[in-house]
Design a protein around this motif. Structure first.
Motif, PDB file in Angstrom:
ATOM      1  N   SER A  64      37.845  45.276  36.374  1.00  0.00           N
ATOM      2  CA  SER A  64      38.975  45.652  35.533  1.00  0.00           C
ATOM      3  C   SER A  64      38.539  46.750  34.568  1.00  0.00           C
ATOM      4  O   SER A  64      38.814  46.713  33.358  1.00  0.00           O
ATOM      5  CB  SER A  64      39.507  44.438  34.763  1.00  0.00           C
ATOM      6  N   ALA A  65      37.859  47.753  35.144  1.00  0.00           N
ATOM      7  CA  ALA A  65      37.405  48.896  34.347  1.00  0.00           C
ATOM      8  C   ALA A  65      38.501  49.964  34.330  1.00  0.00           C
ATOM      9  O   ALA A  65      39.583  49.780  34.889  1.00  0.00           O
ATOM     10  CB  ALA A  65      36.101  49.442  34.922  1.00  0.00           C
TER      11      ALA A  65
ATOM     12  N   ALA B 122      29.823  36.444  47.827  1.00  0.00           N
ATOM     13  CA  ALA B 122      30.684  36.844  46.687  1.00  0.00           C
ATOM     14  C   ALA B 122      31.953  37.560  47.142  1.00  0.00           C
ATOM     15  O   ALA B 122      31.940  38.356  48.091  1.00  0.00           O
ATOM     16  CB  ALA B 122      29.890  37.742  45.742  1.00  0.00           C
ATOM     17  N   ILE B 123      33.040  37.254  46.435  1.00  0.00           N
ATOM     18  CA  ILE B 123      34.329  37.912  46.678  1.00  0.00           C
ATOM     19  C   ILE B 123      34.510  38.964  45.598  1.00  0.00           C
ATOM     20  O   ILE B 123      34.289  38.679  44.412  1.00  0.00           O
ATOM     21  CB  ILE B 123      35.481  36.884  46.642  1.00  0.00           C
ATOM     22  N   LEU B 124      34.858  40.185  46.003  1.00  0.00           N
ATOM     23  CA  LEU B 124      34.979  41.304  45.063  1.00  0.00           C
ATOM     24  C   LEU B 124      36.437  41.757  45.006  1.00  0.00           C
ATOM     25  O   LEU B 124      37.050  42.045  46.028  1.00  0.00           O
ATOM     26  CB  LEU B 124      34.092  42.466  45.511  1.00  0.00           C
ATOM     27  N   THR B 125      36.990  41.818  43.790  1.00  0.00           N
ATOM     28  CA  THR B 125      38.407  42.204  43.675  1.00  0.00           C
ATOM     29  C   THR B 125      38.581  43.246  42.577  1.00  0.00           C
ATOM     30  O   THR B 125      37.721  43.398  41.698  1.00  0.00           O
ATOM     31  CB  THR B 125      39.300  40.984  43.331  1.00  0.00           C
ATOM     32  N   SER B 126      39.721  43.971  42.661  1.00  0.00           N
ATOM     33  CA  SER B 126      40.058  44.919  41.596  1.00  0.00           C
ATOM     34  C   SER B 126      41.400  44.552  40.982  1.00  0.00           C
ATOM     35  O   SER B 126      42.296  44.055  41.670  1.00  0.00           O
ATOM     36  CB  SER B 126      40.123  46.358  42.135  1.00  0.00           C
TER      37      SER B 126
ATOM     38  N   LEU C 249      43.631  49.676  47.412  1.00  0.00           N
ATOM     39  CA  LEU C 249      42.414  48.905  47.671  1.00  0.00           C
ATOM     40  C   LEU C 249      41.552  49.619  48.709  1.00  0.00           C
ATOM     41  O   LEU C 249      40.334  49.729  48.557  1.00  0.00           O
ATOM     42  CB  LEU C 249      42.770  47.493  48.166  1.00  0.00           C
ATOM     43  N   THR C 250      42.190  50.138  49.750  1.00  0.00           N
ATOM     44  CA  THR C 250      41.412  50.779  50.826  1.00  0.00           C
ATOM     45  C   THR C 250      40.635  51.990  50.303  1.00  0.00           C
ATOM     46  O   THR C 250      39.554  52.301  50.787  1.00  0.00           O
ATOM     47  CB  THR C 250      42.348  51.228  51.974  1.00  0.00           C
TER      48      THR C 250
ATOM     49  N   MET D 263      39.570  42.114  47.742  1.00  0.00           N
ATOM     50  CA  MET D 263      41.008  41.944  47.498  1.00  0.00           C
ATOM     51  C   MET D 263      41.426  42.730  46.267  1.00  0.00           C
ATOM     52  O   MET D 263      40.585  43.195  45.499  1.00  0.00           O
ATOM     53  CB  MET D 263      41.312  40.451  47.211  1.00  0.00           C
ATOM     54  N   LEU D 264      42.744  42.827  46.074  1.00  0.00           N
ATOM     55  CA  LEU D 264      43.307  43.170  44.762  1.00  0.00           C
ATOM     56  C   LEU D 264      43.778  41.873  44.129  1.00  0.00           C
ATOM     57  O   LEU D 264      44.395  41.032  44.796  1.00  0.00           O
ATOM     58  CB  LEU D 264      44.491  44.129  44.879  1.00  0.00           C
ATOM     59  N   THR D 265      43.442  41.708  42.866  1.00  0.00           N
ATOM     60  CA  THR D 265      43.998  40.606  42.061  1.00  0.00           C
ATOM     61  C   THR D 265      44.611  41.276  40.836  1.00  0.00           C
ATOM     62  O   THR D 265      43.920  41.619  39.887  1.00  0.00           O
ATOM     63  CB  THR D 265      42.869  39.643  41.607  1.00  0.00           C
ATOM     64  N   HIS D 266      45.917  41.531  40.908  1.00  0.00           N
ATOM     65  CA  HIS D 266      46.585  42.346  39.881  1.00  0.00           C
ATOM     66  C   HIS D 266      47.268  41.462  38.851  1.00  0.00           C
ATOM     67  O   HIS D 266      48.292  40.835  39.135  1.00  0.00           O
ATOM     68  CB  HIS D 266      47.591  43.295  40.521  1.00  0.00           C
TER      69      HIS D 266
END
Ligand SMILES: NC(=O)C1=CN([C@@H]2O[C@H](COP(=O)(O)OP(=O)(O)OC[C@H]3O[C@@H](n4cnc5c(N)ncnc54)[C@H](O)[C@@H]3O)[C@@H](O)[C@H]2O)C=CC1
Ligand SMILES: O=C(O)[C@@H](O)C(=O)[C@H](O)[C@@H](O)CO
Length: 315
Positions: free
Chosen positions: A88-89, A111-115, A122-123, A137-140
């Protein structure tokens, strides 16, 4: 199973995401390159623990117990043992691509990496990810992330279902309401709807159809009031789909459909009237500082959250 969460970026959203997890029993490593962001985030967490208590929506654990779950660090290495890392930068594609390259390198295999990006794809963000490409994933989240329930979830093209299910279960465990975005669209779902609404609202304002004050009331005392307890499709069901069918045909040609740049916003931006952070935007926010107005807003939202939990059967 996700037992420890990393959050990259301790700004407006990162602080709230960390707050949501540590107040619901999940240890968090909150990482930022700026020590000042981390210190500000720690102070805001302390403040909000008090505010939630004052608004009679307190947490079962003591403040000390909650803080014991929080680790602050300026080193990204600190998130290497996290089961889920939420980036979340700053909203900058090159920066996010760099952070994801780093996470791909240092994080555990599982580990699961999300933005938490608002507008990037995301791609594009995961362009250089190799080791974790089936776990991205995206976690918005929605601002403020520690109060607004919605989190939009989007899988990457190779993301496995297990990762999605784990993240979804975790979000529900900590009291969030998730939706599955089935196709990658810039702005996902809710931001697109919010933008469509904003386009019509600003168009009406620009045309002098309504004042700023009445435009606010038209939304929060009308559709917004109903949206607090149900979505649009239920509103259509209650209104009658036959009626809505006619109304949609009648009104669509009338509403704003151009890609516009609105002078009502441009002029204010040029004058430095950027909103609450500048003490003036569409409305004035005299002399008490950003935090005063944000906290004032959040006290109302916490009261709304209590009603939301009752109406929607939340915790
Ligand atoms: N502000 C909002 O209303 C919402 C923002 N978002 C998204 O959340 C993300 C963050 O937005 P905000 O919190 O508003 O931004 P912000 O500007 O408040 O915070 C960004 C933080 O990232 C830190 N940062 C910059 N480079 C970094 C790096 N290399 N490693 C670690 N930390 C770094 C900055 O020091 C800053 O503390 C963006 O992708 C934004 O689109 C999502 C929903 C709502
Ligand atoms: O409204 C929100 O909190 C989110 O949907 C966002 O991503 C923000 O609106 C962002 O687009 C602008 O701050």
């Amino acid at each position: 199973m996700i037992q420890k969460v990393g959050v990259i970026g301790a700004g407006t959203m990162g602080f709230g995401i960390a707050f949501q997890f540590i107040t619901n029993g999940i240890p968090v490593v909150l990482q930022d390159i700026k020590e000042e962001s981390l210190n500000l985030a720690k102070e805001k967490i302390k403040t909000y623990l008090t505010i939630f208590r004052e608004e009679e929506k307190s947490f079962k654990d003591s403040d000390e117990g909650i803080f014991d779950r929080l680790t602050l660090s300026t080193s990204i290495q600190e998130v290497a043992d996290c089961d889920l890392v939420i980036e979340s930068a700053t909203e900058n594609l090159e920066l996010k691509q760099k952070i994801f390259r780093q996470l791909d390198e240092i994080c555990a295999e599982h580990a699961i990496l999300t933005s938490n990006t608002s507008s990037l794809k995301l791609t594009d963000i995961i362009r250089d990810v190799e080791k974790h490409k089936d776990q991205v994933m995206l976690t918005h989240f929605f601002n403020p992330a520690h109060i607004v329930p919605l989190v939009e979830l989007l899988k990457g093209p190779e993301t496995n279902q297990e990762s999605y299910d784990e993240v979804n279960a975790l979000m529900e465990k900590v009291g969030k309401v998730t939706i599955e975005v089935r196709k990658e669209k810039p702005g996902l779902v809710a931001n697109r709807i919010q933008t469509a609404l904003a386009r019509e609202a600003l168009s009406l304002l620009e045309e002098g159809v309504v004042s700023e004050k009445d435009l606010e009331s038209a939304i929060f005392a009308g559709p917004g009031f109903r949206f607090a307890t149900s979505g649009l499709l239920k509103i259509m069901d209650f209104g009658g789909l036959d009626v809505w069918d006619i109304v949609m045909e009648q009104l669509q040609p009338e509403i704003e459909s151009n890609v516009c740049s609105f002078s009502v916003i441009k002029e204010k931006t040029e004058q430095g009237h950027l909103g609450v952070k500048a003490s003036k935007g569409f409305f004035e926010y005299p002399g008490k500082g950003l935090d005063h107005y944000v906290i004032e807003r959040d006290r109302s939202l916490i009261q709304q959250l209590k009603t939301f939990d009752k109406v929607q059967g939340g915790n």
